[in-house]
Write a protein that holds these residues in place. Structure first.
Motif, PDB file in Angstrom:
ATOM      1  N   LEU A   5       0.860  -1.182   0.000  1.00 53.89           N
ATOM      2  CA  LEU A   5       0.000   0.000   0.000  1.00 53.89           C
ATOM      3  C   LEU A   5       0.900   1.236   0.000  1.00 53.89           C
ATOM      4  O   LEU A   5       1.808   1.337   0.827  1.00 53.89           O
ATOM      5  N   ILE A   6       0.661   2.156  -0.935  1.00 54.57           N
ATOM      6  CA  ILE A   6       1.408   3.414  -0.954  1.00 54.57           C
ATOM      7  C   ILE A   6       0.447   4.550  -0.622  1.00 54.57           C
ATOM      8  O   ILE A   6      -0.489   4.838  -1.375  1.00 54.57           O
ATOM      9  N   VAL A   7       0.655   5.171   0.524  1.00 58.92           N
ATOM     10  CA  VAL A   7      -0.132   6.321   0.965  1.00 58.92           C
ATOM     11  C   VAL A   7       0.610   7.575   0.490  1.00 58.92           C
ATOM     12  O   VAL A   7       1.678   7.904   0.994  1.00 58.92           O
ATOM     13  N   VAL A   8       0.034   8.244  -0.481  1.00 57.61           N
ATOM     14  CA  VAL A   8       0.730   9.331  -1.172  1.00 57.61           C
ATOM     15  C   VAL A   8       0.401  10.687  -0.555  1.00 57.61           C
ATOM     16  O   VAL A   8      -0.767  11.115  -0.525  1.00 57.61           O
ATOM     17  N   ASP A   9       1.423  11.335   0.007  1.00 59.87           N
ATOM     18  CA  ASP A   9       1.416  12.770   0.321  1.00 59.87           C
ATOM     19  C   ASP A   9       0.255  13.249   1.197  1.00 59.87           C
ATOM     20  O   ASP A   9      -0.308  14.326   0.962  1.00 59.87           O
ATOM     21  N   MET A  10      -0.103  12.475   2.207  1.00 58.19           N
ATOM     22  CA  MET A  10      -1.138  12.924   3.138  1.00 58.19           C
ATOM     23  C   MET A  10      -0.512  13.889   4.149  1.00 58.19           C
ATOM     24  O   MET A  10      -0.347  13.579   5.337  1.00 58.19           O
ATOM     25  N   GLN A  11      -0.193  15.081   3.656  1.00 55.70           N
ATOM     26  CA  GLN A  11       0.574  16.073   4.407  1.00 55.70           C
ATOM     27  C   GLN A  11      -0.267  17.307   4.719  1.00 55.70           C
ATOM     28  O   GLN A  11      -1.250  17.603   4.036  1.00 55.70           O
ATOM     29  N   GLU A  12       0.170  18.040   5.731  1.00 56.02           N
ATOM     30  CA  GLU A  12      -0.588  19.202   6.197  1.00 56.02           C
ATOM     31  C   GLU A  12      -0.849  20.220   5.082  1.00 56.02           C
ATOM     32  O   GLU A  12      -1.949  20.771   4.989  1.00 56.02           O
ATOM     33  N   ASP A  13       0.131  20.475   4.229  1.00 59.96           N
ATOM     34  CA  ASP A  13      -0.071  21.490   3.196  1.00 59.96           C
ATOM     35  C   ASP A  13      -1.053  21.074   2.117  1.00 59.96           C
ATOM     36  O   ASP A  13      -1.509  21.910   1.336  1.00 59.96           O
ATOM     37  N   PHE A  14      -1.394  19.788   2.049  1.00 54.58           N
ATOM     38  CA  PHE A  14      -2.373  19.320   1.067  1.00 54.58           C
ATOM     39  C   PHE A  14      -3.765  19.153   1.670  1.00 54.58           C
ATOM     40  O   PHE A  14      -4.689  18.708   0.974  1.00 54.58           O
ATOM     41  N   CYS A  15      -3.901  19.475   2.962  1.00 54.28           N
ATOM     42  CA  CYS A  15      -5.174  19.225   3.645  1.00 54.28           C
ATOM     43  C   CYS A  15      -5.792  20.505   4.193  1.00 54.28           C
ATOM     44  O   CYS A  15      -5.090  21.346   4.760  1.00 54.28           O
ATOM     45  N   GLU A  87      15.524  18.293 -23.443  1.00 51.72           N
ATOM     46  CA  GLU A  87      14.164  17.775 -23.266  1.00 51.72           C
ATOM     47  C   GLU A  87      13.415  18.656 -22.269  1.00 51.72           C
ATOM     48  O   GLU A  87      13.916  18.955 -21.177  1.00 51.72           O
ATOM     49  N   THR A  88      12.224  19.103 -22.638  1.00 53.51           N
ATOM     50  CA  THR A  88      11.466  19.994 -21.762  1.00 53.51           C
ATOM     51  C   THR A  88      10.049  19.480 -21.551  1.00 53.51           C
ATOM     52  O   THR A  88       9.538  18.673 -22.324  1.00 53.51           O
ATOM     53  N   LYS A  89       9.429  19.970 -20.487  1.00 52.37           N
ATOM     54  CA  LYS A  89       8.036  19.664 -20.193  1.00 52.37           C
ATOM     55  C   LYS A  89       7.348  20.929 -19.694  1.00 52.37           C
ATOM     56  O   LYS A  89       7.974  21.788 -19.064  1.00 52.37           O
ATOM     57  N   ARG A  90       6.056  21.007 -19.953  1.00 48.70           N
ATOM     58  CA  ARG A  90       5.249  22.112 -19.437  1.00 48.70           C
ATOM     59  C   ARG A  90       4.914  21.817 -17.979  1.00 48.70           C
ATOM     60  O   ARG A  90       4.420  20.730 -17.650  1.00 48.70           O
ATOM     61  N   GLN A  91       5.209  22.759 -17.104  1.00 48.00           N
ATOM     62  CA  GLN A  91       5.040  22.548 -15.673  1.00 48.00           C
ATOM     63  C   GLN A  91       4.076  23.568 -15.089  1.00 48.00           C
ATOM     64  O   GLN A  91       4.280  24.768 -15.205  1.00 48.00           O
ATOM     65  N   ARG A  92       3.019  23.071 -14.434  1.00 46.12           N
ATOM     66  CA  ARG A  92       2.067  23.949 -13.751  1.00 46.12           C
ATOM     67  C   ARG A  92       2.719  24.536 -12.513  1.00 46.12           C
ATOM     68  O   ARG A  92       3.475  23.858 -11.811  1.00 46.12           O
ATOM     69  N   LEU A  93       2.421  25.803 -12.234  1.00 42.21           N
ATOM     70  CA  LEU A  93       2.968  26.455 -11.042  1.00 42.21           C
ATOM     71  C   LEU A  93       2.015  26.279  -9.864  1.00 42.21           C
ATOM     72  O   LEU A  93       0.796  26.336 -10.008  1.00 42.21           O
ATOM     73  N   TRP A  94       2.617  26.087  -8.677  1.00 43.12           N
ATOM     74  CA  TRP A  94       1.854  25.831  -7.460  1.00 43.12           C
ATOM     75  C   TRP A  94       2.206  26.864  -6.388  1.00 43.12           C
ATOM     76  O   TRP A  94       3.271  27.480  -6.437  1.00 43.12           O
ATOM     77  N   PRO A  95       1.351  27.007  -5.383  1.00 41.25           N
ATOM     78  CA  PRO A  95       1.760  27.783  -4.207  1.00 41.25           C
ATOM     79  C   PRO A  95       2.945  27.081  -3.524  1.00 41.25           C
ATOM     80  O   PRO A  95       3.162  25.876  -3.705  1.00 41.25           O
ATOM     81  N   ILE A  96       3.694  27.820  -2.733  1.00 42.13           N
ATOM     82  CA  ILE A  96       4.760  27.202  -1.939  1.00 42.13           C
ATOM     83  C   ILE A  96       4.120  26.167  -1.005  1.00 42.13           C
ATOM     84  O   ILE A  96       3.141  26.461  -0.314  1.00 42.13           O
ATOM     85  N   HIS A  97       4.685  24.950  -1.004  1.00 39.68           N
ATOM     86  CA  HIS A  97       4.084  23.890  -0.200  1.00 39.68           C
ATOM     87  C   HIS A  97       5.137  22.843   0.180  1.00 39.68           C
ATOM     88  O   HIS A  97       6.123  22.654  -0.522  1.00 39.68           O
ATOM     89  N   CYS A  98       4.919  22.193   1.287  1.00 41.90           N
ATOM     90  CA  CYS A  98       5.725  21.051   1.743  1.00 41.90           C
ATOM     91  C   CYS A  98       7.227  21.334   1.679  1.00 41.90           C
ATOM     92  O   CYS A  98       8.009  20.502   1.200  1.00 41.90           O
ATOM     93  N   VAL A  99       7.620  22.501   2.154  1.00 45.38           N
ATOM     94  CA  VAL A  99       9.045  22.819   2.237  1.00 45.38           C
ATOM     95  C   VAL A  99       9.672  21.964   3.327  1.00 45.38           C
ATOM     96  O   VAL A  99       9.121  21.834   4.431  1.00 45.38           O
ATOM     97  N   GLU A 100      10.813  21.358   3.000  1.00 42.52           N
ATOM     98  CA  GLU A 100      11.459  20.423   3.929  1.00 42.52           C
ATOM     99  C   GLU A 100      11.642  21.063   5.310  1.00 42.52           C
ATOM    100  O   GLU A 100      12.044  22.208   5.438  1.00 42.52           O
ATOM    101  N   GLY A 101      11.306  20.304   6.341  1.00 43.15           N
ATOM    102  CA  GLY A 101      11.494  20.767   7.702  1.00 43.15           C
ATOM    103  C   GLY A 101      10.386  21.638   8.250  1.00 43.15           C
ATOM    104  O   GLY A 101      10.456  22.062   9.407  1.00 43.15           O
ATOM    105  N   THR A 102       9.342  21.916   7.459  1.00 44.42           N
ATOM    106  CA  THR A 102       8.251  22.757   7.938  1.00 44.42           C
ATOM    107  C   THR A 102       7.063  21.916   8.370  1.00 44.42           C
ATOM    108  O   THR A 102       6.941  20.736   8.024  1.00 44.42           O
TER     109      THR A 102
END
Length: 236
Positions: A5-15, A87-102
């Motif tokens: 079972l892989i529980v993906v990114d159940m972190q405070e900044d996503f909730c 090689e490039t990809k189109r990347q969506r921009l996000w708010p600052i989130h899940c910064v290490e140590g926060t």
């Protein structure tokens, strides 16, 4: 058959209510995920966590205005792997989130972490997005660049335990969970995404498109009360 079972990114900044990139209803997934975590049919229980440096390429404020609005704007991102820089990809921009140590990078307390066997920190390389717990956005799995993006070689960890089947849950269903499930299938595993144990950034049309991509990649979309999960513990 051995399942993980892989529980993906159940972190405070996503909730909600205070996450900087809160996915609607994400916190309400905890009871369903905890039930899955307690299922004795899983040989290995993994939790992934975004762990970004402050200068991460996906953070909207790290790009000049006016085209740096989170959710709305995109940039061109280059592959950081040696010899593949064109090689490039189109990347969506996000708010600052899940910064290490926060606080925002921490797993929410509602998740029963005593049942987690392995943690995978990902997205650690400022130069490249990493939605999947297996590989960065360009699919770099074993290259040196991937070792700077993630602290666990997930494919190797699954092989070491003899895992044949992977079930993915968490957030966001149309981003990190989707790409983790697709990469599990690409790694030669039977891959499942548990639909009632995910929530999406773009529900509705976005989730329908994600399910199309999952089906094309060979991922089965199932439910936590379905026979695929029930069969793990002999309850069908």
């Amino acid at each position: 058959m051995k399942a993980a079972l892989i529980v993906v990114d159940m972190q405070e900044d996503f909730c909600p209510p205070n996450g900087s990139l809160a996915v609607n209803e994400a916190r309400t997934l905890a009871p369903t995920i905890n039930t899955l975590l307690s299922n004795p049919g899983f040989t290995l229980r993994i939790a992934s966590q975004d762990s970004h440096p402050p200068n991460h390429i996906s953070f909207a404020p790290n790009h000049p205005p006016p085209n740096n609005l989170p959710f709305e704007h995109f940039i061109e991102m280059s592959n950081p792997a040696a010899g593949k820089e064109t090689e490039t990809k189109r990347q969506r921009l996000w708010p600052i989130h899940c910064v290490e140590g926060t606080k925002g990078a921490e797993i929410i307390p509602e998740i029963d972490t005593k049942n987690i066997d392995l943690y995978v920190r990902k997205g650690m390389d400022a130069r490249v997005e990493m939605y999947s717990a297996f590989a960065d956005a360009f699919g770099n799995l074993d290259a040196e660049v991937n070792r700077s993006s993630v602290d666990v070689h997930l494919k190797g960890a699954l092989e070491e335990k003899g895992i044949t089947d992977v079930f993915c849950v968490g957030v966001a269903g149309d981003y990190c969970v989707k790409y983790t499930a697709i990469d599990a299938a690409r790694a030669g595993l039977r891959s499942y995404l548990v639909e009632d144990a995910v929530r999406c950034v773009d529900p509705g049309v976005g989730w329908e498109e994600a399910k199309r991509e999952l089906r094309e990649a060979g991922v089965l979309v199932v439910r936590s009360d379905g026979p695929e999960v029930g069969g793990l513990s002999g309850v069908v």
